[in-house]
Scaffold this active site. Structure first.
Site, PDB file in Angstrom:
ATOM      1  N   GLU A   1       0.832  -1.215   0.000  1.00  0.00           N
ATOM      2  CA  GLU A   1       0.000   0.000   0.000  1.00  0.00           C
ATOM      3  C   GLU A   1       0.864   1.262   0.000  1.00  0.00           C
ATOM      4  O   GLU A   1       0.559   2.230  -0.693  1.00  0.00           O
ATOM      5  CB  GLU A   1      -0.951   0.012   1.212  1.00  0.00           C
ATOM      6  CG  GLU A   1      -1.995  -1.104   1.216  1.00  0.00           C
ATOM      7  CD  GLU A   1      -2.881  -1.092  -0.014  1.00  0.00           C
ATOM      8  OE1 GLU A   1      -3.188  -0.010  -0.533  1.00  0.00           O
ATOM      9  OE2 GLU A   1      -3.258  -2.184  -0.478  1.00  0.00           O
TER      10      GLU A   1
ATOM     11  N   ASP B   1       3.971  -4.135  -5.766  1.00  0.00           N
ATOM     12  CA  ASP B   1       4.521  -5.412  -5.283  1.00  0.00           C
ATOM     13  C   ASP B   1       6.049  -5.359  -5.245  1.00  0.00           C
ATOM     14  O   ASP B   1       6.676  -5.767  -4.271  1.00  0.00           O
ATOM     15  CB  ASP B   1       4.093  -6.569  -6.199  1.00  0.00           C
ATOM     16  CG  ASP B   1       2.669  -7.024  -5.918  1.00  0.00           C
ATOM     17  OD1 ASP B   1       2.060  -6.519  -4.955  1.00  0.00           O
ATOM     18  OD2 ASP B   1       2.166  -7.898  -6.667  1.00  0.00           O
TER      19      ASP B   1
ATOM     20  N   GLU C   1      -0.064  -2.309  -9.819  1.00  0.00           N
ATOM     21  CA  GLU C   1      -0.018  -3.361  -8.799  1.00  0.00           C
ATOM     22  C   GLU C   1       1.336  -4.069  -8.824  1.00  0.00           C
ATOM     23  O   GLU C   1       1.921  -4.332  -7.779  1.00  0.00           O
ATOM     24  CB  GLU C   1      -1.154  -4.370  -9.001  1.00  0.00           C
ATOM     25  CG  GLU C   1      -2.550  -3.804  -8.777  1.00  0.00           C
ATOM     26  CD  GLU C   1      -2.721  -3.185  -7.401  1.00  0.00           C
ATOM     27  OE1 GLU C   1      -2.146  -3.691  -6.430  1.00  0.00           O
ATOM     28  OE2 GLU C   1      -3.423  -2.156  -7.306  1.00  0.00           O
TER      29      GLU C   1
HETATM   30 ZN    ZN Z   1      -2.502  -2.538  -4.745  1.00  0.00          ZN
END
Ligand code: ZN
Length: 411
Positions: A276, A358, A354
Site C-alpha cells: 500500500e 509489489d 499493482e
Molecule cells: Zn494494490
C-alpha cells in the site's frame, strides 16, 4: 423507430452478448480445471477449499449474467419510456432550476429501485451460502436509507449548482461544471474516510502493541511516515478482507480491515502495508487523478456538445423543451455503453501499478516472502478464482492474478 434509440439498443445488445459470452467462457474454463488444484497451490490449499472457491466463482458468475440481462432490459425500457416519464414528472413539478433538480433526483430514486431485490439476493443468498455475509436485514435496510440520504445531501446541491451554471453560462457551463465536480472528487478523497465512512463503520487507530510498532517502523523506514494506521470493522457486514490507501499529501492514510488483521500474521501484514505504501511512493494517486481529470473534462465537453444539438433530443424522442435535463439523463444512463469498452485499458494501467507496488514491497522488506504468503492466504480466505480465463482476467481484473504476481515477485 428513432435512429438514436436504434444505435443505443444495438450497443446495449452488443455489450450484453459480449459480457454474458465472456462470463460463460470463464465458467467453462473454471469447470474444465475444477478437478485439479493449480500447480502453484498444491500443498497450500486443500481439495475442499478449492472446490468451494470453484463453486463460489461459478455461483457469482451465473448471478452476474442474470444481473446483466436484468439491467439491459431495464435500461432499454427506461430509455424507451424516458421522454414520457420525464414529461409526466416535469408536468407535475415544473422546469425551473430547483424543480429540475427535484425531477432528476426523483427519477434517479425511481430508477434505482428495481435493482434492490437483486442486491438483497446477492448479500443474503449468495454471500450467505459461502459464509461471507455478516450483515442482517436491519443493518442492510439502514445502510440503504443512509446511503440514499447521503447521496441526496451531496448530490442535490451539486446538481442544483450544475443546472444553475447551465442557466447562467450557456457557453461555459460545462467547464464550470467540470471544475466543480473535479474539486468535489478531490475533497471527497480527503473527507470520505473522515466523515462518510464513520457513518457506516467504526474506524479506530491500530491498538498499541507489537503489530503497531512493526507497521509504524516500516512506515518510517519507507518514508511514508504515517501518523496513524486505521482499522475498519469490515467484519460487521462481510467476511471478505481488504486494505486500502486513500487521500493525498498530508491527508494520506492507510486503512486495514479487521478481517485482514485476523487472517494474516505480522510478517504478512507488513507485506500488505509495504504494498500500500508503494502505491503512495510511486505516485499512483496523482496518476489516477490525472486520468479522472482528463476523462471528466472530455466527458463534460461531450455532454455540452451533444446537448447543444437539437438532433440529440429528437433522436431519443424528446420534444424541443427548455432545459438540458433530458441530455443529462440520457448521458448518465447511456455513457456506460461507450466507456465499458475502455475497461481493459484502465485495468491494464491498474495492473501495471499493482506490479510496481509489489516490487516496492519486495524491496522495502528485502524479501518477497511475506507478500507472497499474504496473497496466498487472502486468495484462499476470499475464495478467489484460481483459474480465470486469460481473456476474462485481462479484460476485467484490476489486479494481476496471484500466479502472475508470484511469478513477478520471484523474478
Ligand atoms: Zn494494490
Amino acid at each position: 423507430m428513432l435512429t438514436g434509440l436504434i444505435v443505443i439498443f444495438g450497443l446495449l445488445l452488443l455489450k450484453l452478448v459480449f459480457q454474458v459470452g465472456l462470463n460463460s467462457l470463464n465458467q467453462r474454463h473454471v469447470i474444465a480445471n475444477q478437478d485439479e488444484i493449480p500447480e502453484a497451490f498444491k500443498g497450500q490449499i486443500d481439495k475442499e477449499t478449492y472446490g468451494k472457491s470453484t463453486a463460489y466463482t461459478l455461483a457469482k458468475s451465473k448471478f452476474e449474467s442474470f444481473e446483466l440481462v436484468f439491467d439491459t432490459v431495464l435500461l432499454a425500457a427506461v430509455l424507451w419510456f424516458l421522454p414520457k416519464i420525464y414529461g409526466a414528472f416535469t408536468g407535475l413539478i415544473g422546469i425551473t432550476v430547483w424543480q429540475q433538480t427535484i425531477v432528476f433526483i426523483a427519477l434517479s430514486v425511481v430508477l434505482s429501485l428495481p435493482a434492490i431485490p437483486l442486491e438483497w439476493w446477492e448479500q443474503f443468498k449468495l454471500e450467505e451460502k459461502f459464509g461471507f455475509n455478516k450483515s442482517n436485514i436491519k443493518l442492510w435496510v439502514t445502510d440503504k436509507f443512509k446511503g440514499a440520504l447521503i447521496g441526496f445531501a451531496l448530490g442535490a446541491p451539486l446538481l442544483y449548482a450544475l443546472l444553475k451554471f447551465i442557466d447562467k453560462f450557456p457557453t461555459y457551463w460545462w467547464l464550470f461544471g467540470f471544475i466543480l465536480l473535479f474539486s468535489f472528487q478531490l475533497l471527497m478523497m480527503v473527507l470520505a474516510p473522515m466523515i462518510i465512512m464513520p457513518l457506516f463503520n467504526k474506524l479506530s487507530p491500530l491498538p498499541d502493541g507489537e503489530l503497531k510498532d512493526r507497521l509504524m517502523a516500516l512506515s518510517d523506514k519507507t518514508g511514508f511516515k504515517a501518523k496513524t494506521i486505521q482499522v475498519i470493522d469490515g467484519s460487521k457486514r462481510s467476511g471478505h478482507s481488504n486494505a486500502f490507501f486513500t487521500g493525498f499529501g498530508r491527508f494520506r492514510r492507510i486503512v486495514l480491515y479487521d478481517t485482514l488483521i485476523d487472517q494474516l500474521n505480522t510478517d504478512e501484514l507488513e507485506g500488505v502495508l509495504a504494498h500500500e505504501i508503494g502505491h503512495y511512493k510511486l505516485g499512483h494517486v496523482p496518476q489516477m487523478l490525472c486520468i479522472f481529470g482528463v476523462s471528466g473534462f472530455l466527458g463534460f465537453w461531450l455532454l455540452y456538445w451533444l446537448s447543444s444539438n437539437d438532433w440529440f433530443y429528437v433522436q431519443f424522442g424528446f420534444e424541443m423543451i427548455d432545459g438540458k435535463v433530458p441530455a443529462l439523463l440520457l448521458f448518465s444512463l447511456s455513457s456506460g455503453l461507450f466507456t465499458f469498452w475502455l475497461t481493459p485499458l484502465t485495468n491494464l494501467w491498474s495492473r501495471k501499478n499493482e506490479f510496481q507496488a509489489d516490487a516496492f514491497a519486495k524491496n522495502a522488506l528485502s524479501n518477497a516472502d511475506p507478500l507472497i504468503r499474504a496473497l496466498r492466504v487472502l486468495s484462499e480466505k476470499n475464495l478467489s478464482n484460481l483459474n480465470p480465463h486469460p481473456f476474462y482476467s485481462s479484460f476485467y481484473y484490476s489486479h494481476p492474478t496471484i500466479q502472475e504476481r508470484e511469478k513477478a515477485l520471484l523474478k
